[in-house]
Write a protein that holds these residues in place. Sequence first.
Motif, PDB file in Angstrom:
ATOM      1  N   LEU A   1       0.819  -1.223   0.000  1.00 19.76           N
ATOM      2  CA  LEU A   1       0.000   0.000   0.000  1.00 19.76           C
ATOM      3  C   LEU A   1       0.853   1.274   0.000  1.00 19.76           C
ATOM      4  O   LEU A   1       0.573   2.219  -0.741  1.00 19.76           O
ATOM      5  CB  LEU A   1      -0.921  -0.022   1.238  1.00 19.76           C
ATOM      6  N   VAL A   2       1.916   1.284   0.812  1.00 28.23           N
ATOM      7  CA  VAL A   2       2.690   2.524   0.945  1.00 28.23           C
ATOM      8  C   VAL A   2       3.269   2.967  -0.404  1.00 28.23           C
ATOM      9  O   VAL A   2       3.354   4.163  -0.682  1.00 28.23           O
ATOM     10  CB  VAL A   2       3.825   2.395   1.994  1.00 28.23           C
ATOM     11  N   TYR A   3       3.616   1.989  -1.247  1.00 27.83           N
ATOM     12  CA  TYR A   3       4.160   2.373  -2.556  1.00 27.83           C
ATOM     13  C   TYR A   3       3.073   2.840  -3.516  1.00 27.83           C
ATOM     14  O   TYR A   3       3.304   3.691  -4.362  1.00 27.83           O
ATOM     15  CB  TYR A   3       4.969   1.217  -3.147  1.00 27.83           C
ATOM     16  N   VAL A   4       1.871   2.264  -3.350  1.00 27.33           N
ATOM     17  CA  VAL A   4       0.759   2.763  -4.147  1.00 27.33           C
ATOM     18  C   VAL A   4       0.467   4.212  -3.759  1.00 27.33           C
ATOM     19  O   VAL A   4       0.221   5.069  -4.615  1.00 27.33           O
ATOM     20  CB  VAL A   4      -0.490   1.876  -3.956  1.00 27.33           C
ATOM     21  N   LEU A   5       0.541   4.489  -2.447  1.00 23.40           N
ATOM     22  CA  LEU A   5       0.281   5.860  -1.986  1.00 23.40           C
ATOM     23  C   LEU A   5       1.325   6.824  -2.548  1.00 23.40           C
ATOM     24  O   LEU A   5       1.035   7.986  -2.805  1.00 23.40           O
ATOM     25  CB  LEU A   5       0.301   5.922  -0.454  1.00 23.40           C
ATOM     26  N   LEU A   6       2.549   6.346  -2.719  1.00 21.48           N
ATOM     27  CA  LEU A   6       3.600   7.211  -3.261  1.00 21.48           C
ATOM     28  C   LEU A   6       3.529   7.309  -4.777  1.00 21.48           C
ATOM     29  O   LEU A   6       3.562   8.395  -5.356  1.00 21.48           O
ATOM     30  CB  LEU A   6       4.978   6.668  -2.863  1.00 21.48           C
TER      31      LEU A   6
ATOM     32  N   GLY B   1       1.238   5.497  -6.991  1.00 22.76           N
ATOM     33  CA  GLY B   1       0.019   5.135  -7.701  1.00 22.76           C
ATOM     34  C   GLY B   1      -0.584   6.325  -8.429  1.00 22.76           C
ATOM     35  O   GLY B   1      -0.110   7.463  -8.307  1.00 22.76           O
TER      36      GLY B   1
ATOM     37  N   GLY C   1      -1.357   8.797  -6.171  1.00 20.12           N
ATOM     38  CA  GLY C   1      -0.324   8.910  -5.151  1.00 20.12           C
ATOM     39  C   GLY C   1       0.392  10.244  -5.222  1.00 20.12           C
ATOM     40  O   GLY C   1       0.157  11.055  -6.122  1.00 20.12           O
ATOM     41  N   TYR C   2       1.300  10.459  -4.247  1.00 16.81           N
ATOM     42  CA  TYR C   2       1.978  11.762  -4.173  1.00 16.81           C
ATOM     43  C   TYR C   2       2.829  12.043  -5.409  1.00 16.81           C
ATOM     44  O   TYR C   2       2.893  13.156  -5.888  1.00 16.81           O
ATOM     45  CB  TYR C   2       2.849  11.806  -2.910  1.00 16.81           C
TER      46      TYR C   2
END
Lengths: 277, 366, 284
Positions: free
Chosen positions: A112-117, A119, A122-123
Amino acid sequence: MSAATRDPAPARIALVLLAAALAVAVFLLPLAAVLAEALRRGWEPAWSAISDPDSLAAIRLTLLVASISVPVNTVGGVAAAWAIAKCDFAGKRLLTTLIELPFSVSPVISGLVYVLLFGAQGYLGPWLRAQGIEIIFALPGLVLATVFVTFPFVARTLIPLMQEQGREEEEAAATLGAGGWQIFRRVTLPNVKWALLAGVLLCNARAMGEFGAVSVVSGHIRGQTNTMPLHVEILYNEYMFVGAFAVAALLALLGVVTLAAKTLLEMLTSRRIGEHV
Amino acid sequence: MSVEMEGIVRRFAGTTALDGVSLTLKAGEFAALLGPSGSGKTTLLRILAGLDFPDAGRVRIAGVDLAGVPARQRGVGVVFQHYALFRHMTIAENVAFGLRVRPRRQRPSEAEIARRVATLLELVQIPDLAARYPDQVSGGQRQRVALARALAIEPSLLLLDEPFGALDALVRKEVRRWVRGLHDRLGITSVLVTHDQDEAMELADRIAVMDRGRIVQFGTPRALLDDPATAFVAGFIGEANRLRGEVRGGWLQIRDLPVPAVRVAVGDGSAEVFVRPEDLVVEASTGCDGGVEVALVRAERSRTRVVLRCGAAMLDGVSDHPDDQVAPGMRVGVALRRLTVFGAEGLHETVLPTRGTVRFTEGAAT
Amino acid sequence: MSASAAIAPRSARRRQALPGLGLTLGVTFAWLGAIVIVPLAALALKPWELGVAGVVAALAEPRVLAAFRMSFGGALAAALASVPVGLLFAWVITRYRFPGRRVLDALIDLPFALPTAVAGLALTALFASNGWLGAPIEALTGWKVAYTPAGVIVALFFVALPFMVRTVEPVLRDLPLDTEEAAATLGATRLQTIRRVVLPALAPAMLTGFGLGFARAVGEYGSVIFIAGNMPMISEIAPLLIVVKLEQFSYAAAAAIGLAMLVLSFAILLLLNLWQRRLRRGLG
């Protein structure tokens, strides 16, 4: 063991038998079930499921992801172990905690954390897309998620051992004129090589077998972003049970071989390696 | 080569391990750093080796300032406390290590290295062990390997960190003499760190006694015994009875012995008095009642050791009298041949009274 | 200014006896920062795009609450079940010598080494209504294991068990036998000795093993989703809900669930840690 600390024979036998029965149920039956399901219709269908182009693509991708992730974590782990075990600085405990952090994070969150970054929402996602760089649903995402979940393995096996071995040999080497790299290669490395190998093997087993984290970042594009564990899931969901269990059996073999190698290395070094991982 | 240390300070979180240490060693000298654990002696040795760095102060070897020089460039040989042999290398490889890690241009050829290793193993008297691994040889042999390995780099200074601690008592004495003999042959300036005063006394030309991060006295073994500079040295070196006393108007009154005052030169105030057992001699004057009673008697070859009870204090002394005159329970008189008194403001004095003794008997002191 | 201050080294950073701190620490921070710190920071930031009320609303959804109950309740049950079984394994491999002991010892690590998806598949096959274990269980008790919350707990137990064994085992091995002998000389029966002498000494390790197993079980995904049946409100686990939210492109809601899971499990681990510290103090 003295008479006072020896349990009565019936109790001993009963406890050993109970443990053996539980071990069979908890550890051996699942392995046997995978094998039985894979070979339900004989070797032929199982083999053809593994040699199917999509399966082969999954195997290749798995090997590729592991061959990037494992070296990254080996270099990072060795560097961290050197800094923590052989040098002095403030905040060692905090650093150790941070290194072990990925073990207490759910694999799904690790993806998930990489999707948030990276995706679509994402950021950094929109900017990366504008540059034509794809991370999520592509190889880089798989590698990142795999590096995250296998992050602590090497560091964790090395740090306690290197701390226990102390710095005297390295200091002796320094007074004899050896430089940093010479000290590491000629003195430290030979003393930790088996533990390092065990750490790398465990890291590799997890890297090849990781499911949750890569599942989140993969996008499940067959033949492209499907690793072996993801391929197992797809086959299973499509009711291709023999294929699913055949590929699973291959992964199980990886686990069993890793376990055997680890046990062998533990016998070689007469100490436990990589507990709680 | 000569070694100079000047105002060395080293602090660890919350504690000061070295509190302004200055020490100068002559070329070829064998010096010992002697002190209880925690006195800073190992820290000082590590600073000399380049394995630790002072917060303040200077170190010079043969006049060269070593402030910015790391261990690998110092050419200081170290024999570590637990030897720190490379466990995965044979003994020959251990000894050859310092030569093999040299930059290519300064590295001797393999044949030359083999020759030097053989010579060194010959020197430390273990030529047959070259192919063994450290865990296949005895503690005494390991120590010789550690020494040979340190000597291989032809050090300008040899540091020995408690090198005999891991050996059993029998081997220790023999190895000690051998190490001193080797030093006399090679003439390398050497520093020994130890908490064992026998070791320091036997090996060192001069001993630096350390206490709480300071060198309290630096001198020959004889000087430390005969003229201790502080109460700590007097109590730490050799056996000594420690007595409390009071100086008033130039007269010392020892509190624990019911005896009259002695004339001393230290200033007024409370004082500490040290008397070595061999200087506390029983005067078997029957009928004497100075409040001193024989508590224990232990025969030795030439004389008798006694323990004397004097009020609450138990004092060690000697007796030259036949056993039937000095036995437990008897009341006796004592004579002091020599005492050292530490008075106010750190002044001290060793009193060597006329005719070799100060008598504590009824009446005035001599 | 005093003389000693004048000659103090100028550099504020301490010099190291061994070289390489700068390089290795640099590599470590780059590795740690890029892989762990920055991504986890994204997780900590993302939920608040919904605003505080939005985060609360996302977490208060009945389906989310049910999934949290399943994950945390299931992990708790699995970790509890691992206590007696883990103790049995640890006891048998440290105290007894019997043929196959080494194999048993090695097998205990199997859940560590076996890919989670394989474990999930295997347990599903085993506990399905027609499976080797599922069929007899259903015949005897009428209970279904696979595709129910019970299946989730079975999978989590498989994952948590080795943690318990591997934390208790070294403590048990190092426990001095003479205290047990002393208890025997004082007239205690073997069972009294175990209950009053051995078990209290193992308590802190058991708590650690419990915590490690629990933490792993809470986040477990691969072993669970095959056997769980994944019915919303019944056998759906929190990590799966994150996947579901991601598939709906509700990144912030997914992040809110993830963050809540992390915060909750760290809080539980902290409590266990404090409890363990009190236990240790009690042991002296």
